[in-house]
Structure formats: structure tokens, C-alpha cells
Design a protein around this motif. Structure first.
Motif, PDB file in Angstrom:
ATOM      1  N   GLN A   1      -3.750   3.945  -4.686  1.00 43.73           N
ATOM      2  CA  GLN A   1      -3.429   3.693  -3.283  1.00 43.73           C
ATOM      3  C   GLN A   1      -4.684   3.761  -2.407  1.00 43.73           C
ATOM      4  OE1 GLN A   1      -1.150   6.690  -1.137  1.00 43.73           O
ATOM      5  NE2 GLN A   1       0.057   5.084  -0.146  1.00 43.73           N
ATOM      6  N   TYR A   2      -5.485   4.785  -2.592  1.00 43.55           N
ATOM      7  CA  TYR A   2      -6.704   4.918  -1.791  1.00 43.55           C
ATOM      8  C   TYR A   2      -7.689   3.792  -2.088  1.00 43.55           C
ATOM      9  CZ  TYR A   2      -5.285   9.692  -0.512  1.00 43.55           C
ATOM     10  OH  TYR A   2      -4.619  10.782  -0.032  1.00 43.55           O
ATOM     11  N   THR A   3      -7.856   3.471  -3.351  1.00 45.36           N
ATOM     12  CA  THR A   3      -8.789   2.415  -3.735  1.00 45.36           C
ATOM     13  C   THR A   3      -8.385   1.082  -3.113  1.00 45.36           C
ATOM     14  OG1 THR A   3      -9.263   3.540  -5.816  1.00 45.36           O
ATOM     15  CG2 THR A   3      -9.829   1.202  -5.700  1.00 45.36           C
ATOM     16  N   ARG A   4      -7.129   0.730  -3.245  1.00 45.43           N
ATOM     17  CA  ARG A   4      -6.639  -0.541  -2.689  1.00 45.43           C
ATOM     18  C   ARG A   4      -6.722  -0.541  -1.162  1.00 45.43           C
ATOM     19  NH1 ARG A   4      -6.324  -5.647  -2.587  1.00 45.43           N
ATOM     20  NH2 ARG A   4      -4.316  -6.569  -2.193  1.00 45.43           N
TER      21      ARG A   4
ATOM     22  N   GLY B   1       1.732   7.521  -9.291  1.00 46.10           N
ATOM     23  CA  GLY B   1       1.629   8.718 -10.110  1.00 46.10           C
ATOM     24  C   GLY B   1       0.225   9.060 -10.557  1.00 46.10           C
ATOM     25  N   ASP B   2      -0.780   8.519  -9.894  1.00 50.48           N
ATOM     26  CA  ASP B   2      -2.158   8.827 -10.273  1.00 50.48           C
ATOM     27  C   ASP B   2      -2.868   9.601  -9.159  1.00 50.48           C
ATOM     28  OD1 ASP B   2      -2.517   6.862  -8.362  1.00 50.48           O
ATOM     29  OD2 ASP B   2      -3.761   5.573  -9.600  1.00 50.48           O
ATOM     30  N   GLN B   3      -2.120  10.444  -8.470  1.00 50.19           N
ATOM     31  CA  GLN B   3      -2.626  11.252  -7.352  1.00 50.19           C
ATOM     32  C   GLN B   3      -3.215  10.376  -6.251  1.00 50.19           C
ATOM     33  OE1 GLN B   3      -5.227  14.052  -9.299  1.00 50.19           O
ATOM     34  NE2 GLN B   3      -3.524  15.427  -9.727  1.00 50.19           N
ATOM     35  N   GLN B   4      -2.632   9.233  -6.049  1.00 54.70           N
ATOM     36  CA  GLN B   4      -2.964   8.271  -4.998  1.00 54.70           C
ATOM     37  C   GLN B   4      -4.325   7.609  -5.163  1.00 54.70           C
ATOM     38  OE1 GLN B   4      -1.451  11.465  -3.868  1.00 54.70           O
ATOM     39  NE2 GLN B   4       0.290  10.225  -4.470  1.00 54.70           N
TER      40      GLN B   4
ATOM     41  N   LEU C   1       0.821  -1.207   0.000  1.00 48.85           N
ATOM     42  CA  LEU C   1       0.000   0.000   0.000  1.00 48.85           C
ATOM     43  C   LEU C   1       0.859   1.263   0.000  1.00 48.85           C
ATOM     44  CD1 LEU C   1      -2.805  -1.042   2.515  1.00 48.85           C
ATOM     45  CD2 LEU C   1      -3.015  -0.786   0.018  1.00 48.85           C
ATOM     46  N   LEU C   2       1.903   1.253   0.795  1.00 49.99           N
ATOM     47  CA  LEU C   2       2.790   2.421   0.828  1.00 49.99           C
ATOM     48  C   LEU C   2       3.469   2.642  -0.520  1.00 49.99           C
ATOM     49  CD1 LEU C   2       4.415   1.978   4.356  1.00 49.99           C
ATOM     50  CD2 LEU C   2       2.737   3.707   3.678  1.00 49.99           C
ATOM     51  N   ASP C   3       3.857   1.565  -1.157  1.00 49.58           N
ATOM     52  CA  ASP C   3       4.532   1.679  -2.455  1.00 49.58           C
ATOM     53  C   ASP C   3       3.609   2.216  -3.537  1.00 49.58           C
ATOM     54  OD1 ASP C   3       6.867   0.816  -1.293  1.00 49.58           O
ATOM     55  OD2 ASP C   3       6.772  -1.213  -2.121  1.00 49.58           O
ATOM     56  N   LEU C   4       2.303   2.072  -3.357  1.00 54.40           N
ATOM     57  CA  LEU C   4       1.357   2.597  -4.349  1.00 54.40           C
ATOM     58  C   LEU C   4       1.322   4.125  -4.368  1.00 54.40           C
ATOM     59  CD1 LEU C   4      -1.652   0.138  -3.933  1.00 54.40           C
ATOM     60  CD2 LEU C   4      -0.031   0.276  -5.848  1.00 54.40           C
TER      61      LEU C   4
END
Length: 132
Positions: free
Chosen positions: A82-85, A76-79, A69-72
Motif C-alpha cells: 500500500q505504501y509503495t503504490r 497482509g504485508d504490513q502495508q 490504494l485503500l484496498d491494499l
């Protein structure tokens, strides 16, 4: 020490973790402190990551999931990814925690019932013994 960098001791004091924990997180590629010889220097990013690591552990996330999750963050997609996952995993963990709570509530009730039964049995034995 500058506001931007913290030593391992400062990190330990600020976040209530051990130096061994920080080195372990570094080994697992969760943190990436800068090096000045043997000295580890932690950036604001490292501090933010440590807060998220500690929160993730508190919620029951395995370290590998936390790392992923941190690596997401760097996708480069404004997180968005990361937020979705994170939301997907958090919903799963929340369901697991709720199921565990239900199991604990049932076990607590069963044990309470057994204690009541045992106390009642003991009380009736004492009444029978007094009647003799």
C-alpha cells in the motif's frame, strides 16, 4: 452513539460532507458502513478511510485509484504494498501538479503582458487624442 460508531449525520457534521457523498462512496465501495435496518453506522475504519478519500481527492487522485490504494491495506504485508503504490502514484500526481502550475504561471505571465500592452495602447491613444 458509541465512540466506535457514528451515524451518517454525525459523519456529515464531523467531515463536512453530505449524506449523498457518503452514500456515493459506499456505492463505489470506498466505505463499508454497518447496517442496522436502514441506518448506516460508520466505524473508526470508515472514518480513517474517509479522511484518506478526502485527502486523495484534494490531491487530484481519481476515486478508482483511491479505492485501489485503500484496498491494499488488506494485502497482509504490513502495508508495504500500500505504501509503495501510494508513493508511486503520489510522485506521479505531484509531477502533474507541478507541470500544471508551470502552465498556469506561463498563462498568468502572458495575460499580464497582454494587459500591460493593452493599457499602454490605451494610454498612447488618450495622449494622441489630448494632443489634437
Amino acid at each position: 452513539m458509541s465512540d466506535d460508531l457514528m451515524t451518517i449525520r454525525e459523519m456529515c457534521d464531523a467531515y463536512g460532507v453530505t449524506a449523498r457523498t457518503l452514500r456515493f462512496y459506499e456505492q463505489k465501495e470506498l466505505l463499508r458502513p454497518h447496517r442496522d435496518g436502514q441506518k448506516r453506522l460508520f466505524t473508526r475504519r470508515d472514518r480513517a478511510r474517509l479522511k484518506l478519500i478526502l485527502r486523495g481527492k484534494r490531491f487530484g487522485f481519481p476515486l478508482e485509484e483511491i479505492r485501489q490504494l485503500l484496498d491494499l491495506y488488506d494485502v497482509g504485508d504490513q502495508q508495504v504494498t500500500q505504501y509503495t503504490r501510494t508513493i508511486d502514484l503520489a510522485e506521479r500526481h505531484l509531477a502533474e501538479l507541478r507541470a500544471q502550475r508551470e502552465e498556469l504561471d506561463e498563462a498568468i505571465q502572458d495575460l499580464s503582458d497582454q494587459l500591460d500592452w493593452g493599457r499602454n495602447m490605451l494610454a498612447s491613444m488618450e495622449v494622441d487624442k489630448a494632443a489634437e
